[in-house]
Design an enzyme around this catalytic site. Structure first.
Site, PDB file in Angstrom:
ATOM      1  N   SER A   8       4.300 -22.178 -19.945  1.00  0.00           N
ATOM      2  CA  SER A   8       3.468 -21.176 -19.041  1.00  0.00           C
ATOM      3  C   SER A   8       1.863 -21.121 -19.296  1.00  0.00           C
ATOM      4  O   SER A   8       1.171 -20.457 -18.694  1.00  0.00           O
ATOM      5  CB  SER A   8       4.145 -19.688 -18.976  1.00  0.00           C
ATOM      6  OG  SER A   8       5.140 -19.891 -18.262  1.00  0.00           O
ATOM      7  N   LYS A  50      -0.199 -22.153 -16.731  1.00  0.00           N
ATOM      8  CA  LYS A  50      -0.808 -21.341 -15.648  1.00  0.00           C
ATOM      9  C   LYS A  50      -1.998 -20.857 -15.640  1.00  0.00           C
ATOM     10  O   LYS A  50      -2.680 -20.496 -14.637  1.00  0.00           O
ATOM     11  CB  LYS A  50       0.259 -20.100 -15.677  1.00  0.00           C
ATOM     12  CG  LYS A  50       1.791 -20.416 -15.459  1.00  0.00           C
ATOM     13  CD  LYS A  50       2.891 -19.429 -15.414  1.00  0.00           C
ATOM     14  CE  LYS A  50       4.322 -20.007 -14.931  1.00  0.00           C
ATOM     15  NZ  LYS A  50       5.299 -19.206 -15.594  1.00  0.00           N
ATOM     16  N   TYR A  85       4.506 -28.401 -10.481  1.00  0.00           N
ATOM     17  CA  TYR A  85       4.758 -27.151 -11.278  1.00  0.00           C
ATOM     18  C   TYR A  85       5.517 -27.722 -12.604  1.00  0.00           C
ATOM     19  O   TYR A  85       5.087 -27.364 -13.502  1.00  0.00           O
ATOM     20  CB  TYR A  85       5.728 -26.123 -10.816  1.00  0.00           C
ATOM     21  CG  TYR A  85       5.946 -24.906 -11.642  1.00  0.00           C
ATOM     22  CD1 TYR A  85       4.861 -24.138 -11.850  1.00  0.00           C
ATOM     23  CD2 TYR A  85       7.242 -24.709 -11.962  1.00  0.00           C
ATOM     24  CE1 TYR A  85       5.465 -23.186 -12.952  1.00  0.00           C
ATOM     25  CE2 TYR A  85       7.573 -23.684 -12.876  1.00  0.00           C
ATOM     26  CZ  TYR A  85       6.728 -22.821 -13.251  1.00  0.00           C
ATOM     27  OH  TYR A  85       6.754 -21.936 -14.324  1.00  0.00           O
ATOM     28  N   TYR A 121       4.314 -11.615 -20.375  1.00  0.00           N
ATOM     29  CA  TYR A 121       5.604 -11.471 -19.890  1.00  0.00           C
ATOM     30  C   TYR A 121       5.720 -10.019 -19.745  1.00  0.00           C
ATOM     31  O   TYR A 121       4.709  -9.414 -19.540  1.00  0.00           O
ATOM     32  CB  TYR A 121       6.830 -11.836 -20.549  1.00  0.00           C
ATOM     33  CG  TYR A 121       6.707 -13.619 -20.567  1.00  0.00           C
ATOM     34  CD1 TYR A 121       6.320 -14.672 -19.498  1.00  0.00           C
ATOM     35  CD2 TYR A 121       6.804 -14.153 -21.893  1.00  0.00           C
ATOM     36  CE1 TYR A 121       6.481 -15.654 -19.873  1.00  0.00           C
ATOM     37  CE2 TYR A 121       6.621 -15.600 -22.089  1.00  0.00           C
ATOM     38  CZ  TYR A 121       6.586 -16.179 -21.057  1.00  0.00           C
ATOM     39  OH  TYR A 121       6.519 -17.667 -21.130  1.00  0.00           O
ATOM     40  N   VAL A 158       7.277 -20.624 -23.124  1.00  0.00           N
ATOM     41  CA  VAL A 158       8.502 -20.197 -23.763  1.00  0.00           C
ATOM     42  C   VAL A 158       8.669 -21.533 -24.839  1.00  0.00           C
ATOM     43  O   VAL A 158       9.460 -21.639 -25.584  1.00  0.00           O
ATOM     44  CB  VAL A 158       9.556 -20.488 -23.013  1.00  0.00           C
ATOM     45  CG1 VAL A 158       9.824 -19.223 -22.058  1.00  0.00           C
ATOM     46  CG2 VAL A 158       9.751 -21.649 -21.878  1.00  0.00           C
TER      47      VAL A 158
HETATM   48  N1  GLU Z   1       9.123 -24.107 -17.167  1.00  0.00           N
HETATM   49  C1  GLU Z   1       9.356 -22.885 -17.383  1.00  0.00           C
HETATM   50  C2  GLU Z   1      10.160 -22.278 -16.112  1.00  0.00           C
HETATM   51  O1  GLU Z   1       9.413 -22.360 -15.297  1.00  0.00           O
HETATM   52  C3  GLU Z   1       8.090 -22.073 -17.961  1.00  0.00           C
HETATM   53  C4  GLU Z   1       8.546 -20.727 -18.456  1.00  0.00           C
HETATM   54  C5  GLU Z   1       7.541 -20.298 -19.344  1.00  0.00           C
HETATM   55  O2  GLU Z   1       6.931 -20.734 -20.396  1.00  0.00           O
HETATM   56  O3  GLU Z   1       7.225 -18.800 -19.115  1.00  0.00           O
HETATM   57  O4  GLU Z   1      10.821 -21.447 -15.961  1.00  0.00           O
END
Ligand code: GLU
Length: 310
Positions: A68, A71, A193, A245, A263
């Site tokens: 993530s 992002k 993604y 989060y 994660v």
């Molecule tokens: N590839 C993970 C998902 O899309 C990323 C989650 C993360 O790092 O928050 O669920």
């Protein structure tokens, strides 16, 4: 200046040594086999400063799955590409729910709460897919340029696992498409993604590549404008309210820095006017944040007085 760097390096080493066994308090992400097999006791920390130096300790040069944290890069690329109309398609509010919760998205008619929860990042992936002829290539090129490293790569095992286990992310994309908030074809958006989540980088590379967010949008080394000062402010604001989060409030309360975790066990924290901290330790707490990474960032921020709320 050399003395400061040596002192910082010592400090990082001391903080890291104090965390030696704390990784045992977390659990490595196991939603895909490619992440579940990472060694849990690896840990590293890097601090990049606006003078252009990156100092580190432990496994700070070991590449890991950025997940993530990607992002943040996607958001900056999308803002640069389409500007303010972006904020008609995604909001800037904390969700108050886990990053992969789908409940809110239907109630709010396919408009994600913010760009750093999964729904928001999939929306951003749509913007990139629709506005670049090859968005995956553009993304990787962008990151390589920011990190000044052409060896950064996509981990194909992670990518294939993400695709195989990506049903919930597919549901986000289809739900947004049903509300006309996705322009490209859903499989293309998801492929983008999953690709960006599967990039591997080290703490050193991440700290280097995000310095512009600590410097009003300007790369402190090349002096190139990566985004406007207004947009750097906006990205940092979103990271402050939503980057950790459903523990973002507690992180603001105890640390006070814009940050984003993934994660894969990585966390980046932006210190405006100073630099970037990046930590990595795979075992996660119940919210999905690295246990050791949270401790390290809290301790270094406290020792150096880095909170933006001081
Ligand atoms: N590839 C993970 C998902 O899309 C990323 C989650 C993360 O790092 O928050 O669920």
């Amino acid at each position: 200046m050399k003395k400061n760097i040596i002192e910082l390096q010592k400090k990082l080493q001391t903080l890291l040594s104090a965390e030696k066994d704390n990784y045992l308090q977390g659990k490595v992400a196991n939603y895909i086999p490619a992440l579940a097999s990472v060694k849990p006791d690896l840990m590293g920390i890097a601090v990049g400063t606006l003078e252009g130096k990156v100092v580190g300790a432990g496994d700070y040069q070991h590449p890991f799955s950025i997940q993530s944290i990607s992002k943040v890069f996607g958001l900056v690329m999308a803002i640069n590409r389409i500007g303010d109309p972006l904020w008609k398609r995604v909001r800037m509010e904390p969700s108050g729910l886990p990053f992969n919760s789908i409940i809110q998205l239907q109630a709010e008619k396919g408009i994600p709460r913010n760009p750093v929860i999964n729904a928001g990042a999939i929306l951003i992936s749509d913007i990139l897919t629709s506005n670049f002829s090859s968005s995956k290539f553009a993304f990787l090129t962008y990151i390589r340029k920011l990190a000044r490293n052409d060896n950064i790569r996509i981990d194909n095992d992670v990518y294939l696992s993400e695709v195989k286990h990506g049903h919930l992310n597919a549901a986000f994309a289809h739900l947004m498409k049903s509300f006309d908030n996705i322009e490209s074809e859903v499989p293309d958006v998801l492929s983008h993604y999953f690709t960006q989540c599967s990039i591997s980088m080290s703490c050193e590379q991440l700290a280097q590549s995000l310095l512009f967010l600590a410097n009003k949008g300007i790369d402190p080394i090349t002096k190139e404008t990566i985004c406007t000062a207004r947009d750097a402010h906006r990205v940092n604001a979103i990271l402050s309210t939503s980057g950790m989060y459903d523990q973002s409030g507690e992180f603001a309360f105890s640390v006070g820095l814009p940050a984003k975790s993934g994660v894969g066990g990585g966390i980046i924290a932006i210190v405006p006017g100073y630099g970037v901290i990046c930590t990595w330790s795979p075992p996660l707490n119940h919210y999905g944040n690295s246990v050791v990474g949270m401790n390290l960032i809290e301790n270094i921020a406290e020792e150096l007085g880095l909170s933006i709320y001081h």
